[in-house]
Structures are given as structure tokens and as C-alpha cells.
Write an enzyme that holds these catalytic residues in place. Sequence first.
Site, PDB file in Angstrom:
ATOM      1  N   TRP A   1       4.195  15.907 -46.389  1.00  0.00           N
ATOM      2  CA  TRP A   1       3.212  14.967 -45.589  1.00  0.00           C
ATOM      3  C   TRP A   1       2.274  14.146 -46.567  1.00  0.00           C
ATOM      4  O   TRP A   1       1.874  12.902 -46.160  1.00  0.00           O
ATOM      5  CB  TRP A   1       2.296  15.899 -44.751  1.00  0.00           C
ATOM      6  CG  TRP A   1       3.133  16.605 -43.888  1.00  0.00           C
ATOM      7  CD1 TRP A   1       3.367  18.125 -43.815  1.00  0.00           C
ATOM      8  CD2 TRP A   1       4.044  16.135 -42.804  1.00  0.00           C
ATOM      9  NE1 TRP A   1       4.236  18.529 -42.571  1.00  0.00           N
ATOM     10  CE2 TRP A   1       4.519  17.282 -42.083  1.00  0.00           C
ATOM     11  CE3 TRP A   1       4.516  14.773 -42.473  1.00  0.00           C
ATOM     12  CZ2 TRP A   1       5.383  17.252 -41.015  1.00  0.00           C
ATOM     13  CZ3 TRP A   1       5.383  14.705 -41.437  1.00  0.00           C
ATOM     14  CH2 TRP A   1       5.816  15.999 -40.667  1.00  0.00           C
TER      15      TRP A   1
ATOM     16  N   ASP B   1      -6.202  14.837 -44.124  1.00  0.00           N
ATOM     17  CA  ASP B   1      -5.235  15.208 -43.105  1.00  0.00           C
ATOM     18  C   ASP B   1      -5.543  16.605 -42.860  1.00  0.00           C
ATOM     19  O   ASP B   1      -5.050  17.376 -43.565  1.00  0.00           O
ATOM     20  CB  ASP B   1      -3.669  14.872 -43.505  1.00  0.00           C
ATOM     21  CG  ASP B   1      -2.531  15.136 -42.558  1.00  0.00           C
ATOM     22  OD1 ASP B   1      -3.006  15.880 -41.688  1.00  0.00           O
ATOM     23  OD2 ASP B   1      -1.431  14.892 -42.740  1.00  0.00           O
TER      24      ASP B   1
ATOM     25  N   LYS C   1      -0.554  21.490 -33.932  1.00  0.00           N
ATOM     26  CA  LYS C   1      -0.538  22.609 -35.075  1.00  0.00           C
ATOM     27  C   LYS C   1      -1.739  23.550 -34.594  1.00  0.00           C
ATOM     28  O   LYS C   1      -1.811  24.683 -34.438  1.00  0.00           O
ATOM     29  CB  LYS C   1      -0.725  21.992 -36.482  1.00  0.00           C
ATOM     30  CG  LYS C   1       0.303  20.866 -36.854  1.00  0.00           C
ATOM     31  CD  LYS C   1       1.516  21.659 -37.023  1.00  0.00           C
ATOM     32  CE  LYS C   1       2.541  20.557 -37.467  1.00  0.00           C
ATOM     33  NZ  LYS C   1       2.477  19.295 -38.014  1.00  0.00           N
TER      34      LYS C   1
HETATM   35  C1  LIG Z   1       2.984  18.213 -38.463  1.00  0.00           C
HETATM   36  C2  LIG Z   1       2.274  17.442 -39.672  1.00  0.00           C
HETATM   37  C3  LIG Z   1       2.129  16.061 -40.035  1.00  0.00           C
HETATM   38  C4  LIG Z   1       2.866  14.998 -38.933  1.00  0.00           C
HETATM   39  O1  LIG Z   1       2.499  15.096 -37.494  1.00  0.00           O
HETATM   40  P1  LIG Z   1       3.052  14.072 -36.394  1.00  0.00           P
HETATM   41  O2  LIG Z   1       1.727  14.506 -35.482  1.00  0.00           O
HETATM   42  O3  LIG Z   1       4.423  14.862 -35.940  1.00  0.00           O
HETATM   43  O4  LIG Z   1       3.175  12.762 -36.785  1.00  0.00           O
HETATM   44  C5  LIG Z   1       1.217  15.552 -40.829  1.00  0.00           C
HETATM   45  N1  LIG Z   1       0.427  16.137 -41.501  1.00  0.00           N
HETATM   46  C6  LIG Z   1       0.546  17.292 -41.554  1.00  0.00           C
HETATM   47  C7  LIG Z   1      -0.316  18.127 -42.395  1.00  0.00           C
HETATM   48  C8  LIG Z   1       1.255  18.071 -40.588  1.00  0.00           C
HETATM   49  O5  LIG Z   1       1.618  19.365 -40.655  1.00  0.00           O
END
Ligand SMILES: *Cc1c(COP(=O)(O)O)cnc(C)c1O
Length: 355
Positions: free
Chosen positions: A99, A166, A190
Site C-alpha cells: 500500500w 494511511d 477495515k
Molecule cells: C485496504 C487498504 C488500502 C486500499 O483501500 P481501498 O479502500 O480498497 O482503496 C489502502 N491502504 C491500506 C493500509 C489498506 O489496508
Amino acid sequence: MKKYNFNAGPCILDRSVIEKTAQAILDFNGIGLSLAEISHRSKDFQPVIDEAEALVKELLQVPEGYSVLFLGGGASLEFCMIPYNFLKKKAAYLNTGVWAKKAMKEAKLFGEVIEVASSADANYTFIPKDWTCPTDVDYLHITTNNTIYGTEIRKDLDVPVRMIADMSSDIFSRPVDVAKYDAIYAGAQKNLSMAGVTIVIVKNDALGQVERQIPTMLDYRTHVEKGSMFNTPPVVPIYTALENLRWMKAQGGVEAMDKLAQQRAEIIYGEIDRNKLFRGTVAEEDRSVMNLCFVMNDEYKDLEKDFMEFATSKGMVGVKGHRSVGGFRASCYNAQTIEGCEALVACMKEFEANH
Ligand SMILES: *Cc1c(COP(=O)(O)O)cnc(C)c1O
């Protein structure tokens, strides 16, 4: 048979959150219409987004001067929106996984990207420690929890520049010192809601510093000015987020979520370390309390498939590891219960006794 949901995302939500969402879809607040068929600008929906925003601010103690946004596009769109809005010349990125790498790829479209450190050579099994952040960058970007590899930066780093994080897979699992960040973003599926909404916490006066033209929808200021209502926001996922925020608050907020996360991690990592069949995959000090990754010890490698089948037969769902790590991954987001963790441990113990 009772199912225990260890999916990495979309992931487990408390049953009450699901039930309240279902009810709101059937008949929202007793108005005789579904949440899915009313205007986002109606007097019925506005209180939903207002309360969700207020609860985000309350739970994370967001200081004055920050906006909370509910956007579409997933965390993946933020990989591009962040540099679009914040990168003037140069930004620093800590490369701790797939990511983080994807975020860097987008940032390179907008300016110079300094990779301050990377654990790519070790398949991201640890969080790099010995690095310094340049002082002449516009921001440092970090991924606080690496969902795929099971490593986590579970504290707010001290660096000489503003941070952007993030926090897709560990937001609301611990208190955060928001004042250290210009922006925090998280795809909701998540640890907050169902898929379809992304939460962004952004420092207002950090916006508008870049000279480039930003397309309207990709400019955070558009959404700050319109209270996430420039266009139709994802109303159902926002409602589910609200119900989950209420649930988290009732549980005792992020301090309680943090304590629970530590308890769950002790139970499962304790068994991974004790059980002769398994071992953890990452450096102990960097172990994530959200995504707990483990594999079969080398001498038992050929039992991997059997264990997956055994665990599935006992009601475990989603414990298969990501293809880039292999083995197993038990994701323990906020709604994961101690009972669920104990059920997984019982499964590991029984499988060990049988072999
Ligand atoms: C799942 C995830 C993403 C991507 O998320 P989307 O909403 O599917 O674009 C980005 N960063 C992390 C840390 C993730 O776990």
C-alpha cells in the site's frame, strides 16, 4: 455452526451495527422510506453525517482547525489526492508494504519522492527504524498498519515535518495525536464501516498551498466547503460508520479499543509462539495487533492445507494469509471478540494435539 470472521477487509462489524443498518434500509427512523431512497440533503439524512463527523472528532480528540470528510474512491484514491493537494516539490515516504508503494507511485506523478527507508528486501517483515526524515520535504507519508504483512507503527512518530498517514486498517483502534498530521485517511471497510466510504481528517490551513490546478472533485477544499455534500455521498456506508462510531463510544472509545486489541493480540500471538507447529512472520517489536500473520514451521509446511481445512470446519473464516506472505492471517479489527480469538487458539491447540 457459529462463524468467526477473521477477514482482512471488508471485515467483521459488530452484529448490532449490521442489524441497525438493515433496519435503516428497510425503514429509516420510522419515516416509511428506506435510507437508500432518500435525499442526502434531506432533513432526515443531514443529522447522520453531522453526528458521524462529531463522533469522529470526539473519539479521536481532533483539534480545532481540522475537517472530517466522507468521500468515495477508497483509500486508493487518496494515494493520488494527497500529493495533488499537498505535494509542492518533494515528499518523503516510508516504504513498509504494497500500500505504501502504491501511494509512492501516485506521488511521483506530482513531484520528487524520497523513500526514507524500505523493508522491501525482507518482504516487509519489519518496520525500518534507522532513518532520518529530510527537513525540506512537504510531508512525510506513512502507513501506520500494513494490512498484508502484519506490521504496525502503533505510535505517532516524532519527525521534523508534518505527517500524512494511511490509517486504513488501524484507525479507531488507539488514541492518535492528530495534531502531528496534516491529513489522515482510511478506507472504511477495515475498521469503520462497510466498503464505499473513505474517511479523511484534514488540517484546513494546510490546504491551498500548492500552485497547480486541482480538478474539483479531487480538491479537498471542495469537500471541506460543502461538508462532504458536493456530490451525493455514499449514504449507506456513512450510516453504518455512524452506527459503528456509536458502538465504539459505548464500548469506552479508542482507549477501550486499544486495550481490547492488546488482549486479543496476547491471546493469539501467545499461542503462535507456544505452538510447535506455527511461527510468526514479522519482527516481534513490529507485530500488528490488527492483522496477525503466521505460517507453519518449516518441518510442518505440508500441513498448511490441512490446517486451513480444519480451521474452516471449526467455523473460522478468512484466516488464509495474503498471497504475498502465505500461511495465515487472523485479522482482529475492533469488533473481533475475545471469544473469537479463543476459538482460533483452541483450533490451533487441537490441530497440534492431532499431529
Ligand atoms: C485496504 C487498504 C488500502 C486500499 O483501500 P481501498 O479502500 O480498497 O482503496 C489502502 N491502504 C491500506 C493500509 C489498506 O489496508
